[in-house]
Design an enzyme around this catalytic site. Structure first.
Site, PDB file in Angstrom:
ATOM      1  N   ASP A   1       1.460   4.436  -2.539  1.00 36.21           N
ATOM      2  CA  ASP A   1       2.476   5.499  -2.580  1.00 36.21           C
ATOM      3  C   ASP A   1       3.869   4.873  -2.645  1.00 36.21           C
ATOM      4  O   ASP A   1       4.876   5.582  -2.775  1.00 36.21           O
ATOM      5  CB  ASP A   1       2.321   6.506  -1.440  1.00 36.21           C
ATOM      6  CG  ASP A   1       2.452   5.887  -0.065  1.00 36.21           C
ATOM      7  OD1 ASP A   1       2.590   4.654   0.029  1.00 36.21           O
ATOM      8  OD2 ASP A   1       2.418   6.639   0.932  1.00 36.21           O
ATOM      9  N   SER A   2       3.925   3.528  -2.607  1.00 40.68           N
ATOM     10  CA  SER A   2       5.172   2.811  -2.911  1.00 40.68           C
ATOM     11  C   SER A   2       5.664   3.214  -4.296  1.00 40.68           C
ATOM     12  O   SER A   2       6.820   2.977  -4.640  1.00 40.68           O
ATOM     13  CB  SER A   2       4.947   1.298  -2.857  1.00 40.68           C
ATOM     14  OG  SER A   2       3.828   0.929  -3.634  1.00 40.68           O
TER      15      SER A   2
ATOM     16  N   ASP B   1      -3.722   5.386  -2.592  1.00 36.96           N
ATOM     17  CA  ASP B   1      -3.115   5.812  -1.332  1.00 36.96           C
ATOM     18  C   ASP B   1      -3.205   7.316  -1.169  1.00 36.96           C
ATOM     19  O   ASP B   1      -2.981   8.072  -2.124  1.00 36.96           O
ATOM     20  CB  ASP B   1      -1.626   5.430  -1.337  1.00 36.96           C
ATOM     21  CG  ASP B   1      -1.331   4.272  -0.406  1.00 36.96           C
ATOM     22  OD1 ASP B   1      -2.147   3.997   0.498  1.00 36.96           O
ATOM     23  OD2 ASP B   1      -0.279   3.641  -0.597  1.00 36.96           O
TER      24      ASP B   1
ATOM     25  N   LYS C   1      -6.841   4.858   0.677  1.00 37.23           N
ATOM     26  CA  LYS C   1      -6.187   4.200   1.819  1.00 37.23           C
ATOM     27  C   LYS C   1      -5.362   5.234   2.574  1.00 37.23           C
ATOM     28  O   LYS C   1      -4.696   6.056   1.940  1.00 37.23           O
ATOM     29  CB  LYS C   1      -5.287   3.052   1.339  1.00 37.23           C
ATOM     30  CG  LYS C   1      -4.473   2.403   2.477  1.00 37.23           C
ATOM     31  CD  LYS C   1      -3.870   1.075   2.084  1.00 37.23           C
ATOM     32  CE  LYS C   1      -2.582   1.150   1.329  1.00 37.23           C
ATOM     33  NZ  LYS C   1      -1.481   1.835   2.050  1.00 37.23           N
TER      34      LYS C   1
ATOM     35  N   GLU D   1      -2.812   5.707   6.261  1.00 36.61           N
ATOM     36  CA  GLU D   1      -2.050   4.999   7.286  1.00 36.61           C
ATOM     37  C   GLU D   1      -2.396   5.541   8.666  1.00 36.61           C
ATOM     38  O   GLU D   1      -2.328   6.757   8.876  1.00 36.61           O
ATOM     39  CB  GLU D   1      -0.543   5.166   7.017  1.00 36.61           C
ATOM     40  CG  GLU D   1      -0.111   4.564   5.690  1.00 36.61           C
ATOM     41  CD  GLU D   1       1.384   4.694   5.426  1.00 36.61           C
ATOM     42  OE1 GLU D   1       2.133   5.157   6.325  1.00 36.61           O
ATOM     43  OE2 GLU D   1       1.803   4.321   4.317  1.00 36.61           O
TER      44      GLU D   1
ATOM     45  N   GLU E   1       0.450  -4.548   7.733  1.00 36.06           N
ATOM     46  CA  GLU E   1       1.783  -4.721   7.151  1.00 36.06           C
ATOM     47  C   GLU E   1       2.808  -5.067   8.228  1.00 36.06           C
ATOM     48  O   GLU E   1       2.899  -4.382   9.260  1.00 36.06           O
ATOM     49  CB  GLU E   1       2.208  -3.440   6.400  1.00 36.06           C
ATOM     50  CG  GLU E   1       3.601  -3.564   5.801  1.00 36.06           C
ATOM     51  CD  GLU E   1       3.959  -2.480   4.785  1.00 36.06           C
ATOM     52  OE1 GLU E   1       3.100  -1.627   4.473  1.00 36.06           O
ATOM     53  OE2 GLU E   1       5.105  -2.498   4.309  1.00 36.06           O
TER      54      GLU E   1
HETATM   55  O1  KIV Z   1       2.137   1.747  -0.961  1.00 37.25           O
HETATM   56  C1  KIV Z   1       1.945   0.519  -0.993  1.00 37.25           C
HETATM   57  O2  KIV Z   1       2.261  -0.180  -1.977  1.00 37.25           O
HETATM   58  C2  KIV Z   1       1.345  -0.108   0.178  1.00 37.25           C
HETATM   59  C3  KIV Z   1       1.395  -1.601   0.262  1.00 37.25           C
HETATM   60  C4  KIV Z   1       2.758  -2.032   0.654  1.00 37.25           C
HETATM   61  C5  KIV Z   1       0.351  -2.134   1.147  1.00 37.25           C
HETATM   62  O3  KIV Z   1       0.876   0.565   1.036  1.00 37.25           O
END
Ligand code: KIV
Length: 275
Positions: free
Chosen positions: A44-45, A83, A113, A115, A182
């Site tokens: 989600d970056s 994510d 993924k 969090e 992280e």
């Molecule tokens: O969203 C992302 O790119 C991440 C990484 C920084 C692990 O969660």
């Protein structure tokens, strides 16, 4: 060879390091896949590096599905992890399963993924029960930016370090296939790694993790807004790109591009008839 949650666990057991990079589109996924990287994270970056938001909170399920589909088409061997965006799983176990399902069914991800630690154990259990592999994300979890009061290293006090270790055990117990750590002190990440049967993938968590992940714009120096301490620039691609864009602009303005070899021909007689 196709990477799966089974092969990455075997890699940990055999002491082989696991590689993961982010990607958000087809061509980048293809390049990363062809370079033999084990896992691709559609992070989600993307909200920050692709869409220009100041954090990841505004990313939607539709954004994630759109980018994951593109990445999945480019990744033949890498394991594609998508994510779960902010508020797509925090609201309820039911939402978590439905949205994880959408990332698999519509996005064609091979794992999701999310969090969080022990507080999301029920969510992880329910998602894995639906045969969807889960990667948990501990330490600096960017969706909790406002609760943390900024992007800060996590797990530095005894209490916080204990909580992180407990969370790691809780997500493994709940069925997670791997854990991203992280911005965690290196010695703590190593201790977590030694305590888990599932692989740890570090970002700003030292070399003691089973694998590493980086955002590709960071490691290629393509994102200049800020550079975290843990990033190593493996190529100055941002500078190369800017130089190429300037050169293109100069040649277009000078009339030297396109040259004869870049153009298509037609018989002169045909053109003459049109005058
Ligand atoms: O969203 C992302 O790119 C991440 C990484 C920084 C692990 O969660």
């Amino acid at each position: 060879m196709k990477n799966t949650v089974v092969t990455i666990r075997q890699a940990k057991e055999q002491g082989d390091k696991i590689t993961m990079l982010t990607a958000y589109d087809y061509s980048m996924a293809k390049l990363i896949d062809e370079a033999g990287i084990n896992m691709i994270l559609v992070g989600d970056s993307l909200g920050m590096v692709m869409l220009g938001y100041e954090d990841t909170l505004s990313v939607t399920m539709e954004d994630m599905i759109h980018h994951t589909r593109a990445v999945a088409r480019g990744a033949k061997n890498a394991l594609v992890v998508a994510d779960m965006p902010f508020m797509s799983y925090q609201t309820s176990v039911y939402d978590a399963v439905c949205n994880a399902g959408r990332l698999m069914k519509e996005g064609r991800a091979q794992a999701v993924k999310l969090e969080g630690g022990g507080e999301f154990a029920e969510h992880i259990k329910a998602i894995t029960k639906a045969s969807i592999p889960v990667v948990a994300h501990l330490g600096l979890t960017p969706q909790s930016l406002n609760a943390f009061g900024g992007f800060k290293v996590q797990g530095k006090t005894e209490q916080a370090a204990r909580k992180l270790l407990e969370d790691a055990r809780a997500v493994e117990q709940a069925g997670a296939s791997a854990v991203v750590l992280e911005c965690v002190p290196a010695k703590l990440a190593q201790l977590v790694t030694e305590n888990l049967g599932i692989p740890t993938i570090g970002i700003g968590a030292g070399a003691g993790c089973d694998g590493q992940v980086l955002v590709y714009q960071d490691m290629l120096a393509m994102f200049g807004d800020f550079q975290p301490k843990f990033v190593k620039r493996f190529g100055e691609i941002g500078t190369l790109m800017k130089d190429a864009f300037r050169k293109y602009s100069e040649e277009v303005k000078a009339g030297s591009f396109p040259a004869a070899e870049h153009t298509f021909k037609i018989e002169d007689e045909i053109i003459e008839k049109l005058y």
